[in-house]
Design a protein around this motif. Structure first.
Motif, PDB file in Angstrom:
ATOM      1  N   GLN A   1       8.018  -0.138 -12.772  1.00 37.55           N
ATOM      2  CA  GLN A   1       7.632   1.270 -12.853  1.00 37.55           C
ATOM      3  C   GLN A   1       8.661   2.127 -13.574  1.00 37.55           C
ATOM      4  OE1 GLN A   1       7.034   2.048  -8.635  1.00 37.55           O
ATOM      5  NE2 GLN A   1       4.829   1.654  -8.815  1.00 37.55           N
TER       6      GLN A   1
ATOM      7  N   HIS B   1       0.811  -1.229   0.000  1.00 35.45           N
ATOM      8  CA  HIS B   1       0.000   0.000   0.000  1.00 35.45           C
ATOM      9  C   HIS B   1       0.841   1.274   0.000  1.00 35.45           C
ATOM     10  CE1 HIS B   1      -3.459  -2.567   0.758  1.00 35.45           C
ATOM     11  NE2 HIS B   1      -2.809  -3.103   1.779  1.00 35.45           N
ATOM     12  N   LEU B   2       2.166   1.122   0.014  1.00 36.85           N
ATOM     13  CA  LEU B   2       3.029   2.302   0.042  1.00 36.85           C
ATOM     14  C   LEU B   2       3.052   2.981  -1.320  1.00 36.85           C
ATOM     15  CD1 LEU B   2       6.129   1.121   2.121  1.00 36.85           C
ATOM     16  CD2 LEU B   2       4.151   2.444   2.893  1.00 36.85           C
ATOM     17  N   ARG B   3       3.094   4.291  -1.302  1.00 37.25           N
ATOM     18  CA  ARG B   3       3.187   5.081  -2.520  1.00 37.25           C
ATOM     19  C   ARG B   3       4.546   5.783  -2.545  1.00 37.25           C
ATOM     20  NH1 ARG B   3      -0.069   2.038  -3.190  1.00 37.25           N
ATOM     21  NH2 ARG B   3      -2.277   2.252  -3.686  1.00 37.25           N
ATOM     22  N   GLY B   4       4.831   6.447  -3.664  1.00 34.65           N
ATOM     23  CA  GLY B   4       6.098   7.145  -3.774  1.00 34.65           C
ATOM     24  C   GLY B   4       7.098   6.350  -4.587  1.00 34.65           C
ATOM     25  N   SER B   5       8.301   6.883  -4.692  1.00 32.76           N
ATOM     26  CA  SER B   5       9.342   6.255  -5.489  1.00 32.76           C
ATOM     27  C   SER B   5       9.851   4.978  -4.825  1.00 32.76           C
ATOM     28  CB  SER B   5      10.507   7.232  -5.669  1.00 32.76           C
ATOM     29  OG  SER B   5      11.141   7.460  -4.408  1.00 32.76           O
ATOM     30  N   THR B   6      10.625   4.220  -5.582  1.00 32.23           N
ATOM     31  CA  THR B   6      11.240   3.011  -5.030  1.00 32.23           C
ATOM     32  C   THR B   6      12.107   3.361  -3.826  1.00 32.23           C
ATOM     33  OG1 THR B   6      11.245   1.952  -7.199  1.00 32.23           O
ATOM     34  CG2 THR B   6      12.763   1.071  -5.548  1.00 32.23           C
TER      35      THR B   6
ATOM     36  N   ASP C   1      11.784   5.874  -1.809  1.00 32.50           N
ATOM     37  CA  ASP C   1      10.935   6.247  -0.674  1.00 32.50           C
ATOM     38  C   ASP C   1      10.320   5.020  -0.016  1.00 32.50           C
ATOM     39  OD1 ASP C   1      11.454   8.935  -0.850  1.00 32.50           O
ATOM     40  OD2 ASP C   1       9.698   9.386  -2.078  1.00 32.50           O
ATOM     41  N   ARG C   2       9.946   4.037  -0.819  1.00 28.73           N
ATOM     42  CA  ARG C   2       9.378   2.816  -0.243  1.00 28.73           C
ATOM     43  C   ARG C   2      10.437   2.063   0.565  1.00 28.73           C
ATOM     44  NH1 ARG C   2       7.087   2.581  -5.375  1.00 28.73           N
ATOM     45  NH2 ARG C   2       8.399   0.821  -6.018  1.00 28.73           N
TER      46      ARG C   2
ATOM     47  N   LYS D   1       9.340  -4.199  -8.226  1.00 28.45           N
ATOM     48  CA  LYS D   1       8.260  -3.257  -8.545  1.00 28.45           C
ATOM     49  C   LYS D   1       8.841  -1.987  -9.155  1.00 28.45           C
ATOM     50  CE  LYS D   1       4.195  -1.002  -6.535  1.00 28.45           C
ATOM     51  NZ  LYS D   1       3.360  -0.830  -5.308  1.00 28.45           N
TER      52      LYS D   1
ATOM     53  N   THR E   1      10.411  -5.033  -3.624  1.00 24.77           N
ATOM     54  CA  THR E   1      10.322  -3.582  -3.794  1.00 24.77           C
ATOM     55  C   THR E   1      11.120  -3.145  -5.020  1.00 24.77           C
ATOM     56  OG1 THR E   1      10.117  -3.302  -1.401  1.00 24.77           O
ATOM     57  CG2 THR E   1      10.708  -1.352  -2.664  1.00 24.77           C
TER      58      THR E   1
END
Length: 212
Positions: free
Chosen positions: A156, A90-95, A97-98, A152, A149
Motif C-alpha cells: 500500500q 478485514h481491518l481498515r486504516g493505516s498500517t 492503525d492495524r 501489506k 501486516t
C-alpha cells in the motif's frame, strides 16, 4: 509388588488414558500456579503437589518447567491467533492503525490472566530451557501476523520496501513485552498499556514510513 503387577498388566489403552489424565492435571495445576506465583515462584514440586501426582510423573511427561508453561500458553494462544486470522484481513486504516488494533486485542486477551503472560515473558530469559520449550519470542504465528501486516503496508506504499521486516517485528514484540512492566511498576490497567503501545507503534511507524 501387586501394584507393579497391576500396572504392568494394565491394557495399553488404559495406561495411555492414565498418562493423558496425568498430563491434563499437571497442565491445569501449572496454569493456576504460574498465574498466581509467577514463573520463578513456581516449582515442579509445587506443580506435582497441586496436581496430586508424584514429581516423577511430571518429569515422565514433561522435560522441564519451561516445557509445561509452553504447553499451557499454546493452549491459550491458539484460539487468540485463530481470532486474529479471522479479524486481520478485514481491518481498515493505516498500517500503524492495524498494528495498534492487533496489539490491543492481545492486551485485552491477556488482561484476564496477566500474571500468566508475565510468566510466559519471564521464561524467555531462562537460559536452561530445553529446545522443546517455546517462551515468548518463540511463537512464530505472532511474528507471522505482524510480518503479514507490514508486507501489506509495503504493497500500500506505507512501509518502505527496503526495510528489514524482521527487525521491525523484533522491535514491536520487544515493545509489547516491555509495556507489561507497567503492570508491576504502576499497576497499570489494560487501557493504559494499550495507550502506551499505541504511542510506541507511532514512533516505529515513523521509522518505516517512506522518505520524503
Amino acid at each position: 509388588m501387586n501394584a507393579d503387577v497391576d500396572t504392568a498388566s494394565r491394557p495399553p489403552a488404559s495406561r495411555q488414558s492414565q498418562k493423558e489424565a496425568t498430563r491434563l492435571r499437571v497442565l491445569n495445576a501449572a496454569r493456576e500456579l504460574f498465574d498466581t506465583h509467577g514463573y520463578q515462584g513456581t516449582t515442579i514440586r509445587e506443580i506435582a503437589r497441586h496436581a496430586g501426582v508424584a514429581v516423577g510423573s511430571v518429569f515422565t511427561t514433561f522435560a522441564s518447567k519451561g516445557e509445561i508453561l509452553s504447553e499451557v500458553m499454546q493452549a491459550r494462544l491458539d484460539p487468540l491467533y485463530a481470532e486474529l486470522d479471522r479479524v486481520m484481513p478485514h481491518l481498515r486504516g493505516s498500517t500503524a492503525d492495524r498494528l495498534r488494533t492487533m496489539f490491543a486485542i492481545h492486551f485485552e486477551f491477556e488482561a484476564r490472566h496477566v500474571r500468566l503472560f508475565l510468566s510466559h515473558i519471564a521464561a524467555a530469559y531462562d537460559w536452561t530451557l530445553p529446545p522443546g520449550a517455546k517462551p515468548y519470542g518463540h511463537t512464530p504465528r505472532l511474528q507471522e501476523i505482524i510480518r503479514e501486516t507490514l508486507q501489506k503496508g509495503i504493497e500500500q506504499g506505507e512501509v518502505r520496501a527496503d526495510c528489514d521486516l524482521q527487525e521491525i517485528v523484533d522491535l514491536l514484540m520487544a515493545a509489547y513485552a516491555w509495556t507489561y512492566r507497567l503492570v508491576i511498576t504502576r499497576e497499570a490497567g489494560t487501557q493504559a498499556m494499550i495507550d502506551a503501545m499505541d504511542r510506541q507503534i507511532g514512533l516505529v511507524a515513523e521509522g518505516f514510513a517512506p522518505r520524503g
